[in-house]
Design an enzyme around this catalytic site. Structure first.
Site, short mmCIF file in Angstrom:
data_model
loop_
_atom_site.label_atom_id
_atom_site.label_comp_id
_atom_site.label_asym_id
_atom_site.label_seq_id
_atom_site.Cartn_x
_atom_site.Cartn_y
_atom_site.Cartn_z
N MET A 168 -11.61 -5.53 5.58
CA MET A 168 -10.72 -5.25 6.57
C MET A 168 -10.29 -6.19 8.43
SD MET A 168 -10.04 -1.94 4.19
CE MET A 168 -9.50 -1.60 5.55
N HIS A 170 -8.71 1.02 -3.88
CA HIS A 170 -9.35 0.79 -2.49
C HIS A 170 -10.27 1.71 -2.30
CE1 HIS A 170 -9.32 0.04 2.02
NE2 HIS A 170 -10.86 -0.53 1.53
N MET A 188 -9.09 7.94 0.04
CA MET A 188 -9.65 8.61 1.63
C MET A 188 -9.81 9.99 0.56
SD MET A 188 -7.67 7.14 4.39
CE MET A 188 -6.84 5.23 4.08
N HIS A 240 -1.66 -1.46 -3.98
CA HIS A 240 -2.52 -0.50 -3.11
C HIS A 240 -2.71 0.64 -3.65
CE1 HIS A 240 -6.04 -2.35 -0.28
NE2 HIS A 240 -5.67 -1.47 -0.40
N SER A 261 0.97 -1.24 0.33
CA SER A 261 -0.17 0.17 -0.06
C SER A 261 0.64 1.37 0.32
CB SER A 261 -1.29 0.45 1.55
OG SER A 261 -1.03 1.71 1.65
N ASP A 297 -6.59 -6.60 4.26
CA ASP A 297 -6.33 -5.06 4.69
C ASP A 297 -5.52 -4.42 6.00
OD1 ASP A 297 -4.61 -2.25 3.90
OD2 ASP A 297 -7.13 -2.13 2.91
N GLY A 298 -4.82 -3.85 6.68
CA GLY A 298 -4.63 -3.73 7.95
C GLY A 298 -3.58 -3.95 8.96
N PHE A 323 -6.54 4.90 8.23
CA PHE A 323 -4.95 4.86 8.24
C PHE A 323 -3.86 3.79 8.42
CE2 PHE A 323 -7.93 7.32 10.83
CZ PHE A 323 -7.11 9.22 10.44
N GLY A 324 -2.61 3.63 8.21
CA GLY A 324 -1.96 2.64 8.41
C GLY A 324 -1.47 2.89 9.85
N ASP A 376 -4.75 3.34 -2.01
CA ASP A 376 -5.78 3.75 -1.12
C ASP A 376 -5.94 5.50 -0.96
OD1 ASP A 376 -6.23 1.64 0.83
OD2 ASP A 376 -3.81 1.94 1.14
N MET A 395 -12.44 4.57 -0.33
CA MET A 395 -12.82 4.47 0.70
C MET A 395 -13.84 6.07 1.02
SD MET A 395 -9.65 3.33 3.35
CE MET A 395 -8.77 3.11 1.47
C1 DX5 Z 1 -6.00 1.63 5.88
C2 DX5 Z 1 -5.98 1.63 4.37
C3 DX5 Z 1 -4.61 0.26 4.46
C4 DX5 Z 1 -3.20 0.84 5.14
C5 DX5 Z 1 -3.04 -0.86 5.16
O1 DX5 Z 1 -7.40 2.07 5.84
O2 DX5 Z 1 -7.04 0.53 3.48
O3 DX5 Z 1 -4.50 -0.06 2.66
O4 DX5 Z 1 -2.58 1.30 4.35
O5 DX5 Z 1 -2.06 0.17 6.27
P1 DX5 Z 1 -1.03 -1.14 7.34
O6 DX5 Z 1 -0.83 -2.13 6.20
O7 DX5 Z 1 0.68 -0.30 7.77
O8 DX5 Z 1 -1.93 -1.19 7.79
ZN ZN Z 2 -6.48 -0.34 1.44
#
Ligand code: DX5
Ligand code: ZN
Length: 222
Positions: free
Chosen positions: A135, A64, A35, A31, A7, A173-174, A141-142, A33, A66
Site C-alpha cells: 500500500m 482487494h 471495505m 481492481h 480501481s 495501490d494509492g 479512500f481514493g 476495493d 480491506m
Molecule cells: C485505497 C484503495 C485504492 C484506491 C486508490 O484504499 O485500496 O485501490 O482506489 O485510489 P487512487 O488511485 O485514487 O489513490
Molecule cells: Zn485497492
C-alpha cells in the site's frame, strides 16, 4: 511487463457496467476495493457486486479485501468470481491460514501490507502468495497522496522475492499517477492500481495509456 489495474473506487457506482466497459479494452485487471467500515473507515461493496462484475467483464477481477475477519469471507469472494483475492496481513492473526483458504477456494492469493507494516512480515508466507500488495497510501479512500517512503519497501520486497527465487507480482495501490508510476516500477513493482488517475477525468483508456507509457519509460527497451 507492467500491468495496469484501474480501481472502480473512483468510478460512478450507479453506472458500474458502463464504467467497466470504458476500460475493458485497455486495462489488464479490474481492481475491486472491498471495505467494511471496521478495518478501514469506509464501506463499499461485497460478493454480490463481484458476481455481477464477473458477468459484465472479461477482465480478471483483482479483489482487494480491506475487511476485518477475512477468513469468514474469502470463500464467498472466490465463488463470486474473484481471480485474485488479496487479504491484509494486519486484518487476521493467522494470515498463513487465510492464504491457504484463498488457494483452497481456487483463487490466486494476494497479501497486502499497510504503510506501517514492515516488509519482513512477509518472509514466512512467500511460498503461499501469488501477489504482494504494497500500500502506498493508508487504505480506505481514493485520491490520497502517494507516500514516497514506500519506495524503499517495494525495493525490499523485490529483493526478498528474488532471494527466494519465486515468481510473485508486486502491486502498488494509492496515489499512482504518471509522475509516481516510473518510481514504483523502478523500485520493482509490476502491477499498478490507479483509481483517481484513471476515472478522475478525461478518457479512462487515454489515462491508462499515459500511465503505461510513463511506467514503461524506466524499463529496459528490447
Ligand atoms: C485505497 C484503495 C485504492 C484506491 C486508490 O484504499 O485500496 O485501490 O482506489 O485510489 P487512487 O488511485 O485514487 O489513490
Ligand atoms: Zn485497492
Amino acid at each position: 511487463m507492467v500491468r495496469i489495474a484501474p480501481s472502480i473506487l473512483s468510478a460512478d457506482f450507479a453506472r458500474l457496467a458502463d464504467e467497466v466497459a470504458r476500460v475493458e479494452r485497455c486495462a489488464d485487471l479490474l481492481h475491486v476495493d472491498v471495505m467494511d467500515g471496521h478495518f478501514v473507515p469506509n464501506i463499499t461493496v461485497g460478493p454480490p457486486v463481484v458476481a455481477s462484475l464477473r458477468a459484465a467483464t472479461g477482465l480478471p477481477l483483482d479483489v482487494h479485501l480491506m475487511i476485518a475477519n477475512p477468513d469468514a469471507y474469502v470463500g464467498r469472494f472466490a465463488e463470486a468470481g474473484a481471480s485474485i483475492v488479496t487479504v491484509h496481513a494486519e486484518a487476521t492473526p493467522h494470515v498463513h491460514r487465510t492464504l491457504q483458504a484463498v488457494k483452497a477456494a481456487g483463487a490466486k492469493a494476494g497479501v497486502a501490507i499497510c504503510p506501517a507494516t514492515p516488509a519482513h512480515f512477509l518472509e514466512h508466507i512467500l511460498d503461499l502468495v501469488d501477489l504482494i500488495l504494497v500500500m502506498t497510501v493508508n487504505p480506505g479512500f481514493g485520491g490520497q497522496e502517494f507516500i514516497s517512503g514506500m519506495l524503499a519497501k517495494v525495493r525490499q520486497v523485490r529483493a526478498m522475492i528474488e532471494d527466494a527465487d519465486r515468481r510473485i507480482d508486486i502491486e502498488v495501490d494509492g496515489g499512482i499517477s504518471d509522475a509516481t508510476a516510473p518510481l514504483v516500477v523502478k523500485a520493482g513493482a509490476n502491477v499498478l492500481v490507479a483509481g483517481n488517475f484513471v476515472f478522475g477525468g478525461g478518457d479512462p483508456c487515454a489515462n491508462i495509456e499515459r500511465l503505461r507509457r510513463s511506467a514503461s519509460s524506466v524499463l529496459p527497451s528490447c
